[in-house]
Write an enzyme that holds these catalytic residues in place. Structure first.
Site, mmCIF file in Angstrom:
data_model
loop_
_atom_site.group_PDB
_atom_site.id
_atom_site.type_symbol
_atom_site.label_atom_id
_atom_site.label_comp_id
_atom_site.label_asym_id
_atom_site.label_seq_id
_atom_site.Cartn_x
_atom_site.Cartn_y
_atom_site.Cartn_z
ATOM 1 N N GLN A 114 -2.678 -0.552 -0.380
ATOM 2 C CA GLN A 114 -3.787 0.377 -0.620
ATOM 3 C C GLN A 114 -3.475 1.415 -1.695
ATOM 4 O O GLN A 114 -4.265 2.337 -1.896
ATOM 5 C CB GLN A 114 -4.160 1.097 0.690
ATOM 6 C CG GLN A 114 -4.623 0.189 1.804
ATOM 7 C CD GLN A 114 -5.960 -0.509 1.490
ATOM 8 O OE1 GLN A 114 -6.710 -0.108 0.608
ATOM 9 N NE2 GLN A 114 -6.247 -1.580 2.215
ATOM 10 N N CYS A 137 -6.992 -3.584 11.710
ATOM 11 C CA CYS A 137 -5.613 -4.104 11.797
ATOM 12 C C CYS A 137 -4.609 -2.965 11.948
ATOM 13 O O CYS A 137 -3.513 -3.007 11.358
ATOM 14 C CB CYS A 137 -5.251 -4.957 10.587
ATOM 15 S SG CYS A 137 -6.232 -6.433 10.467
ATOM 16 N N HIS A 194 -0.423 -0.901 9.037
ATOM 17 C CA HIS A 194 -1.228 -2.121 9.216
ATOM 18 C C HIS A 194 -0.390 -3.096 10.052
ATOM 19 O O HIS A 194 0.849 -3.091 9.968
ATOM 20 C CB HIS A 194 -1.494 -2.703 7.825
ATOM 21 C CG HIS A 194 -2.447 -3.841 7.768
ATOM 22 N ND1 HIS A 194 -2.092 -5.128 8.100
ATOM 23 C CD2 HIS A 194 -3.741 -3.898 7.389
ATOM 24 C CE1 HIS A 194 -3.137 -5.923 7.924
ATOM 25 N NE2 HIS A 194 -4.155 -5.206 7.490
ATOM 26 N N ASP A 233 4.728 -0.460 1.546
ATOM 27 C CA ASP A 233 3.557 -1.331 1.561
ATOM 28 C C ASP A 233 2.513 -0.700 0.636
ATOM 29 O O ASP A 233 1.884 0.301 0.981
ATOM 30 C CB ASP A 233 3.032 -1.446 3.001
ATOM 31 C CG ASP A 233 1.710 -2.202 3.085
ATOM 32 O OD1 ASP A 233 1.129 -2.521 2.034
ATOM 33 O OD2 ASP A 233 1.253 -2.458 4.213
ATOM 34 N N LYS A 252 -6.874 -7.020 -3.597
ATOM 35 C CA LYS A 252 -7.326 -5.633 -3.391
ATOM 36 C C LYS A 252 -7.334 -4.847 -4.703
ATOM 37 O O LYS A 252 -7.739 -3.696 -4.740
ATOM 38 C CB LYS A 252 -6.428 -4.937 -2.362
ATOM 39 C CG LYS A 252 -6.595 -5.513 -0.946
ATOM 40 C CD LYS A 252 -5.812 -4.714 0.049
ATOM 41 C CE LYS A 252 -5.584 -5.451 1.354
ATOM 42 N NZ LYS A 252 -6.734 -5.441 2.234
HETATM 43 N N1 PLP Z 1 -1.059 -3.499 4.462
HETATM 44 C C1 PLP Z 1 -2.121 -2.688 4.283
HETATM 45 C C2 PLP Z 1 -1.914 -1.202 4.217
HETATM 46 C C3 PLP Z 1 -3.390 -3.250 4.160
HETATM 47 O O1 PLP Z 1 -4.453 -2.446 3.998
HETATM 48 C C4 PLP Z 1 -3.538 -4.652 4.228
HETATM 49 C C5 PLP Z 1 -4.868 -5.270 4.166
HETATM 50 O O2 PLP Z 1 -5.867 -4.695 4.569
HETATM 51 C C6 PLP Z 1 -2.403 -5.434 4.385
HETATM 52 C C7 PLP Z 1 -1.173 -4.826 4.505
HETATM 53 C C8 PLP Z 1 -2.485 -6.932 4.441
HETATM 54 O O3 PLP Z 1 -2.893 -7.419 3.202
HETATM 55 P P1 PLP Z 1 -3.174 -8.977 2.995
HETATM 56 O O4 PLP Z 1 -4.142 -9.363 4.063
HETATM 57 O O5 PLP Z 1 -3.761 -9.059 1.625
HETATM 58 O O6 PLP Z 1 -1.882 -9.680 3.121
#
Ligand code: PLP
Length: 405
Positions: free
Chosen positions: A203, A364, A123, A200, A226
Site C-alpha cells: 500500500q 484481510c 494484512h 510490506d 496495486k
Molecule cells: N499486504 C497488504 C498491506 C495489502 O494491502 C495486500 C492486498 O490487499 C497484500 C499484502 C496482499 O497483496 P496481493 O493480494 O497482491 O498479494
C-alpha cells in the site's frame, strides 16, 4: 508539480463506464487499481508481436522478449532505488513475496525459539506465512500493538526486541488505517538488536516515493496490480548479501545452473528465486505502469491523494453516527469507517447501486478488526485518477443511505 486529473482520467478507459446506469465512482483502489491504456497496450502489443519464452531461446523473438523482461527489472530497480538488479526478484505479488521470504529465510536462518515480530495492523499475507513457519519450526511470533489512532506503539516494539529476534515484518502503509509507519526509524531499532526488517509495501509503492537504500530495510515487497500494473506479477527486493545466503524457494526452470540426478547447482541472483516461466508480459507491463506514475511524479500523486483523503475525512466527520478508523495526520489514501446502526455490507451494497464502488468486510486484517471490536468496516480508497467530485459523491451517497435506516 500538480497534474490535471481530467487529463489523467482519459488514460483509464474503464473510468468512462457506467454501472446501474450511473457513472462509475471507483473507490476500491487499495484492493486493486485500474489500468491506463499504455499498460493495456503493452500487454496486447507484446502478445501480438513479440511473444516467446524468455532466457532459453536463441531466436529473435525470445531475445526481444528477454530484453523487455530484463529491462523491466532495471525499471523496478530504479523505481525503488535498489543497488542492483540482482536484488529484484519477480514474483506473483506481495503474498508470494512474503511466503518466499518466510519459507527461504525461515529455512536458512530460523530455528526453534527464534522470534519474528509482526504488527497488529498487518494484512493476513504478513501473518499467516509466519504462523505456518511457527507450526513447522517452532518459532515464536510476537505482535506490536497499536494505539486507537492507528499508530504502532514503538516503545512496545523496543520491549519486544530480544537477542532471539531475527526478523520484524511490518506494513509500510496499512491497508485499513492508512497509517504510514516510520519504517526508517524501525529499521534502526531492529538493526540495533541485530535483527532484520521486512517491509510490506503493497500500500505504499502506489502512493509514496520509496527508496529502499534510504529506508535501509532488508526486504521490501509489493504487488504490480496495486500500482496500475497487471495482476499476477509482484516484486521481492532483498539485500544481495542476504538473498545470496538464502536457499531457492521453488525448483525447476530458470533457477538452475546445472542439473544431474546426483546434484543440482543453482543460478545466480535473482534467477535462483525465479523457477519456471516468469510472467514476462506482466513484468514488461509493470515497468510501463511504473514509468507512467514516475512521469506524473510520486510527490504530485501523494499530494493529490492526500488532499482527497483530507477532504473525505473532513466531510465524513460531519455525518451522524460516523466512526472513522485511523486518524493519523499523514495517513495514506484510505478511509475506513462504520456508521452506527448500518451494517457495512448493507452500506457497500446500497452505495454500489449509486455507482460507488467501495470495499466492505474484514479487509484481510481480522486481528485489526478484533482490536476495534468490529466484525468489519467499510473502506473507500483513492488513486491518482479520483476527483473531489467523487469524494463528494461518496459523502452524499453515505448520507442518502443513512437516511434510509
Ligand atoms: N499486504 C497488504 C498491506 C495489502 O494491502 C495486500 C492486498 O490487499 C497484500 C499484502 C496482499 O497483496 P496481493 O493480494 O497482491 O498479494
Amino acid at each position: 508539480m500538480m497534474f490535471s486529473v481530467d487529463e489523467i482520467r482519459k488514460d483509464f478507459p474503464i473510468l468512462t463506464r457506467e454501472v446501474y446506469g450511473k457513472p462509475l465512482v471507483y473507490l476500491d483502489n487499495a484492493a486493486t487499481t485500474q489500468k491506463p491504456q499504455c499498460v493495456i497496450d503493452a500487454i496486447s502489443e507484446e502478445y501480438c508481436s513479440v511473444n516467446a519464452n524468455v532466457h532459453r531461446g536463441v531466436h529473435f523473438l525470445s531475445q526481444q522478449a528477454t530484453q523487455l523482461h530484463e529491462d523491466a527489472r532495471e525499471v523496478v530497480r530504479n523505481f525503488i532505488n535498489a543497488r542492483s538488479t540482482a536484488e529484484i526478484v519477480f514474483t506473483r505479488g506481495t503474498t508470494e513475496s512474503l511466503n518466499l521470504v518466510a519459507s527461504s529465510f525461515g529455512e536458512a536462518f530460523l530455528k526453534e525459539g527464534d522470534e519474528v515480530i509482526v504488527s497488529e495492523m498487518e494484512h493476513h499475507s504478513n501473518i499467516v506465512p509466519w504462523q505456518l513457519l511457527r507450526d513447522k519450526k517452532g518459532i515464536v511470533l510476537k505482535v506490536i500493538p497499536i494505539d486507537d489512532c492507528g499508530r504502532l506503539k514503538l516503545e512496545e516494539l523496543e520491549a519486544l526486541l530480544t537477542p532471539r529476534t531475527r526478523l520484524v515484518s511490518v506494513a509500510h502503509v496499512s491497508n485499513v488505517l492508512a497509517t504510514v509507519n516510520p519504517v526508517k526509524r524501525i529499521a534502526e531499532m531492529v538493526h540495533a538488536h541485530g535483527a532484520l526488517l521486512l517491509v510490506d509495501g503493497a500500500q505504499s509503492v502506489p502512493h509514496i516515493k520509496v527508496d529502499v537504500q534510504d529506508l535501509d530495510c532488508d526486504f521490501y515487497v509489493f504487488s504490480g496490480h496495486k500500482v496500475y500494473g497487471p495482476t499476477g506479477v509482484g516484486v521481492l527486493y532483498g539485500k544481495e548479501a542476504l538473498l545470496d545466503r538464502m536457499p531457492p524457494y521453488q525448483g525447476g526452470g530458470e533457477m538452475i545452473a546445472r542439473v544431474t540426478f546426483e546434484k543440482t547447482t543453482y543460478e545466480r541472483l535473482p534467477y535462483k528465486f525465479e523457477a519456471g516461466t516468469p510472467d514476462y508480459v506482466g513484468t514488461h507491463a509493470l515497468a510501463v505502469a511504473l514509468q507512467y506514475v514516475s512521469h506524473i511524479g510520486m510527490e504530485a500523486i501523494a499530494a493529490h491523494e492526500h488532499a482527497l483523503t483530507q477532504l473525505a475525512m473532513e466531510q465524513m466527520r460531519g455525518i451522524k453516527g460516523m466512526q472513522l478508523y485511523g486518524e493519523t495526520d499523514d495517513k495514506g489514501a484510505v478511509v475506513a469507517f462504520n456508521i452506527e446502526g448500518i451494517h457495512h455490507l448493507d452500506l457497500g451494497t446500497l452505495l454500489d447501486r449509486l455507482g460507488i464502488a467501495i470495499r466492505t468486510g474484514h479487509h484481510c486484517a481480522q486481528p485489526l478488526m478484533q482490536h476495534y471490536g468490529v466484525e468489519g468496516m467499510a473502506r473507500a480508497s483513492f488513486a491518482l485518477y479520483n476527483t473531489k467530485a467523487e469524494v463528494e459523491a461518496l459523502v452524499a451517497g453515505i448520507e442518502r443511505v443513512r437516511r434510509m435506516f
